[in-house]
Motif scaffolding. Structure first.
Motif, PDB file in Angstrom:
ATOM      1  N   GLU A  81       0.853  -1.198   0.000  1.00  0.00           N
ATOM      2  CA  GLU A  81       0.000   0.000   0.000  1.00  0.00           C
ATOM      3  C   GLU A  81       0.884   1.241   0.000  1.00  0.00           C
ATOM      4  N   PHE A  82       0.826   1.989  -1.091  1.00  0.00           N
ATOM      5  CA  PHE A  82       1.634   3.200  -1.222  1.00  0.00           C
ATOM      6  C   PHE A  82       0.773   4.418  -0.909  1.00  0.00           C
ATOM      7  N   TRP A  83       1.350   5.384  -0.253  1.00  0.00           N
ATOM      8  CA  TRP A  83       0.650   6.643   0.004  1.00  0.00           C
ATOM      9  C   TRP A  83       1.145   7.707  -0.971  1.00  0.00           C
ATOM     10  N   SER A  84       0.329   8.741  -1.113  1.00  0.00           N
ATOM     11  CA  SER A  84       0.625   9.779  -2.096  1.00  0.00           C
ATOM     12  C   SER A  84       0.926  11.107  -1.407  1.00  0.00           C
ATOM     13  N   VAL A  85       1.786  11.909  -2.044  1.00  0.00           N
ATOM     14  CA  VAL A  85       2.047  13.255  -1.507  1.00  0.00           C
ATOM     15  C   VAL A  85       0.822  14.150  -1.654  1.00  0.00           C
ATOM     16  N   ARG A  86      -0.176  13.710  -2.423  1.00  0.00           N
ATOM     17  CA  ARG A  86      -1.409  14.507  -2.540  1.00  0.00           C
ATOM     18  C   ARG A  86      -2.243  14.400  -1.258  1.00  0.00           C
ATOM     19  N   THR A  87      -2.034  13.318  -0.505  1.00  0.00           N
ATOM     20  CA  THR A  87      -2.871  13.113   0.683  1.00  0.00           C
ATOM     21  C   THR A  87      -2.095  13.073   1.989  1.00  0.00           C
ATOM     22  N   HIS A  88      -0.767  12.918   1.912  1.00  0.00           N
ATOM     23  CA  HIS A  88       0.037  12.830   3.141  1.00  0.00           C
ATOM     24  C   HIS A  88       1.321  13.644   2.965  1.00  0.00           C
ATOM     25  N   SER A  89       1.874  14.060   4.097  1.00  0.00           N
ATOM     26  CA  SER A  89       3.182  14.710   4.018  1.00  0.00           C
ATOM     27  C   SER A  89       4.250  13.639   3.824  1.00  0.00           C
ATOM     28  N   LEU A  90       5.407  14.068   3.330  1.00  0.00           N
ATOM     29  CA  LEU A  90       6.488  13.112   3.102  1.00  0.00           C
ATOM     30  C   LEU A  90       6.938  12.485   4.433  1.00  0.00           C
ATOM     31  N   ALA A  91       6.909  13.272   5.505  1.00  0.00           N
ATOM     32  CA  ALA A  91       7.317  12.750   6.820  1.00  0.00           C
ATOM     33  C   ALA A  91       6.367  11.642   7.274  1.00  0.00           C
ATOM     34  N   GLU A  92       5.046  11.848   7.055  1.00  0.00           N
ATOM     35  CA  GLU A  92       4.077  10.804   7.440  1.00  0.00           C
ATOM     36  C   GLU A  92       4.322   9.545   6.620  1.00  0.00           C
ATOM     37  N   ILE A  93       4.572   9.756   5.343  1.00  0.00           N
ATOM     38  CA  ILE A  93       4.761   8.608   4.454  1.00  0.00           C
ATOM     39  C   ILE A  93       6.012   7.835   4.854  1.00  0.00           C
ATOM     40  N   TRP A  94       7.091   8.564   5.087  1.00  0.00           N
ATOM     41  CA  TRP A  94       8.358   7.916   5.461  1.00  0.00           C
ATOM     42  C   TRP A  94       8.201   7.099   6.753  1.00  0.00           C
ATOM     43  N   ARG A  95       7.477   7.693   7.700  1.00  0.00           N
ATOM     44  CA  ARG A  95       7.374   7.048   9.018  1.00  0.00           C
ATOM     45  C   ARG A  95       6.299   5.967   9.050  1.00  0.00           C
ATOM     46  N   ASP A  96       5.143   6.245   8.457  1.00  0.00           N
ATOM     47  CA  ASP A  96       3.982   5.387   8.733  1.00  0.00           C
ATOM     48  C   ASP A  96       3.423   4.613   7.547  1.00  0.00           C
ATOM     49  N   SER A  97       3.827   4.898   6.332  1.00  0.00           N
ATOM     50  CA  SER A  97       3.129   4.243   5.222  1.00  0.00           C
ATOM     51  C   SER A  97       3.439   2.748   5.220  1.00  0.00           C
ATOM     52  N   PRO A  98       2.407   1.939   4.966  1.00  0.00           N
ATOM     53  CA  PRO A  98       2.596   0.483   5.008  1.00  0.00           C
ATOM     54  C   PRO A  98       3.719   0.012   4.082  1.00  0.00           C
ATOM     55  N   ALA A  99       3.820   0.585   2.888  1.00  0.00           N
ATOM     56  CA  ALA A  99       4.836   0.093   1.945  1.00  0.00           C
ATOM     57  C   ALA A  99       6.244   0.277   2.503  1.00  0.00           C
ATOM     58  N   PHE A 100       6.518   1.413   3.131  1.00  0.00           N
ATOM     59  CA  PHE A 100       7.870   1.652   3.650  1.00  0.00           C
ATOM     60  C   PHE A 100       8.190   0.732   4.822  1.00  0.00           C
ATOM     61  N   ASN A 101       7.158   0.379   5.591  1.00  0.00           N
ATOM     62  CA  ASN A 101       7.429  -0.412   6.796  1.00  0.00           C
ATOM     63  C   ASN A 101       7.453  -1.915   6.551  1.00  0.00           C
ATOM     64  N   THR A 102       6.936  -2.352   5.409  1.00  0.00           N
ATOM     65  CA  THR A 102       6.843  -3.804   5.176  1.00  0.00           C
ATOM     66  C   THR A 102       8.217  -4.477   5.212  1.00  0.00           C
ATOM     67  N   PHE A 103       9.212  -3.849   4.563  1.00  0.00           N
ATOM     68  CA  PHE A 103      10.531  -4.504   4.497  1.00  0.00           C
ATOM     69  C   PHE A 103      11.635  -3.632   5.107  1.00  0.00           C
ATOM     70  N   ARG A 104      11.226  -2.723   5.985  1.00  0.00           N
ATOM     71  CA  ARG A 104      12.248  -1.876   6.632  1.00  0.00           C
ATOM     72  C   ARG A 104      12.969  -2.705   7.713  1.00  0.00           C
ATOM     73  N   GLY A 105      14.272  -2.484   7.840  1.00  0.00           N
ATOM     74  CA  GLY A 105      15.020  -3.199   8.873  1.00  0.00           C
ATOM     75  C   GLY A 105      15.236  -4.663   8.514  1.00  0.00           C
ATOM     76  N   THR A 106      15.243  -5.539   9.521  1.00  0.00           N
ATOM     77  CA  THR A 106      15.535  -6.962   9.260  1.00  0.00           C
ATOM     78  C   THR A 106      14.502  -7.898   9.890  1.00  0.00           C
ATOM     79  N   ALA A 107      13.544  -7.339  10.660  1.00  0.00           N
ATOM     80  CA  ALA A 107      12.617  -8.202  11.397  1.00  0.00           C
ATOM     81  C   ALA A 107      11.689  -9.014  10.484  1.00  0.00           C
ATOM     82  N   TRP A 108      11.489  -8.579   9.245  1.00  0.00           N
ATOM     83  CA  TRP A 108      10.596  -9.266   8.316  1.00  0.00           C
ATOM     84  C   TRP A 108      11.246 -10.494   7.675  1.00  0.00           C
TER      85      TRP A 108
END
Ligand code: SF4
Ligand code: FES
Length: 366
Positions: free
Chosen positions: A273-300
């Motif tokens: 699930e990708f978020w758009s800059v039309r609906t979210h700030s870049l900071a929100e997207i970087w921190r909270d968007s599902p796509a960024f968090n799915t494979f961030r780090g090594t826990a996955w």
């Protein structure tokens, strides 16, 4: 969220701004997605300005103004000025078509810091053939000359594959003659459109080995004159590359229509699930968007990556390649010799065909 508490959240350094998917060239190794964003959906310059300011506030240092061909945007000067005003180092990634010498001068006045021009081969007929565009080579040379006249630092990007890998030396010589300070020898990455042409583009192992030796010799010969960046192509490597420096760790890609992706091919992975800059700030997207968090780090990670000592070094390789080759985006990148799917990579690398290229034509995207 994998390894991403506020304290651990990494800071992005780079923003790839895909200003448009429109492009006059037809390269068979195009890595843009199969479904392209139409012109009417492209972000306006004013929105790009906000995105650049938000990126700078997040810690981003540089932006790559890319495409498609960014020269297709009539407001490219305005967009570049906005990136510069936000305090970002600005790099224009261009095919050289659609940016004239006078427009380049305007871009330099607007704050452009660097230009990267792609070349398809070391001589005109072969270069125009692979680009699928008569006259492209001459226009690239003219733009490189204009960049040097303006004092803009120039990188030449040479994408290599079976038909041109034996001319690595000539391509580096060409970059030197053009006045480049850096040349990137980039092997075709088989995502997006390029996957269609894999059998026609895949080099032989012997070619790859010869090219690696050639590059070593060129580095020694041209030390201090030009920087030569080159990596072993994925399909012949023993370990994968840390794609994007790790997912959601160093950079963001904003598509022409405003979706924010962890890498340019992320849309090839179903279910994200990708978020758009039309609906979210870049900071929100970087921190909270599902796509960024799915494979961030090594826990996955799962075996063999989960307990591998290299897991924080290569992050399991490329997620998009893992999906393309194994059907599982959470698997180890099959180019890793420890992957259970590794044998498949050798089998795919051995498939070659002399059929003509399927060129990327942008008809219908305005
Ligand atoms: Fe990298 Fe995973 Fe291979 Fe280890 S097993 S080297 S973490 S891809
Ligand atoms: Fe998507 Fe490598 S291209 S993670």
């Amino acid at each position: 969220m994998a390894e991403s508490s506020a304290a651990e959240l990494p800071h992005p350094l780079g923003l790839l701004a895909e200003l448009t998917h429109r492009c006059p060239l037809g390269c068979p190794y195009c890595s843009n997605p199969l479904a392209l964003d139409a012109r009417e959906t492209e972000l306006e310059a004013v929105t790009w300005g906000r995105v650049f300011r938000e990126a700078a506030a997040l810690g981003v240092l540089q932006t790559h103004l890319s495409g498609g061909e960014p020269g297709a945007r009539r407001d490219l000067v305005e967009i570049t000025a906005a990136a510069h005003a936000a305090g970002l180092y600005t790099n224009l990634i261009t095919s050289g078509i659609g940016v004239t010498a006078s427009r380049l001068a305007e871009l330099a006045d607007a704050g452009l810091d660097h230009i990267q021009i792609s070349i398809q081969d070391s001589f005109e007929a072969a270069a125009d053939h692979i680009a699928g565009y008569q006259g492209a080579f001459a226009r690239k040379r003219a733009l490189a000359a204009a960049a040097v006249r303006l004092g803009l630092p120039l990188t030449v990007n040479a994408v290599i594959h079976r038909a041109n890998i034996d001319r690595v030396s000539e391509m580096v010589e060409l970059a030197l003659r053009l006045g480049a300070g850096r040349v990137e020898i980039a092997n075709v990455q088989y995502y997006g459109w390029a996957l269609k042409n894999r059998a026609a583009l895949m080099p032989e192992r012997a070619q790859v080995e010869r090219a690696a030796t050639t590059v070593e010799g060129l580095r020694a010969r041209h030390l201090g004159r030009i920087v030569i960046d080159a990596v072993v192509p994925d399909y012949y490597a023993r370990y994968p590359k840390p794609c994007m420096g790790g997912w959601g760790r160093r950079s963001l890609n904003v598509t022409p229509a405003g979706k924010v992706l962890p890498c340019h091919a992320a849309e090839t992975i179903p279910g994200l699930e990708f978020w758009s800059v039309r609906t979210h700030s870049l900071a929100e997207i970087w921190r909270d968007s599902p796509a960024f968090n799915t494979f961030r780090g090594t826990a996955w990670m799962k075996a063999p990556c989960a307990h591998c000592p290299r897991r924080a070094q290569d992050f399991g390789g490329c997620r998009c390649q893992a999906f393309a080759l194994s059907g599982d985006a959470a698997a180890a990148d099959p180019v890793c010799h420890l992957s259970p799917d590794h044998a498949q990579v050798a089998a795919l690398a051995a498939i070659r065909s002399e059929t003509s290229y399927a060129y990327r034509r942008m008809a219908g995207i305005g």
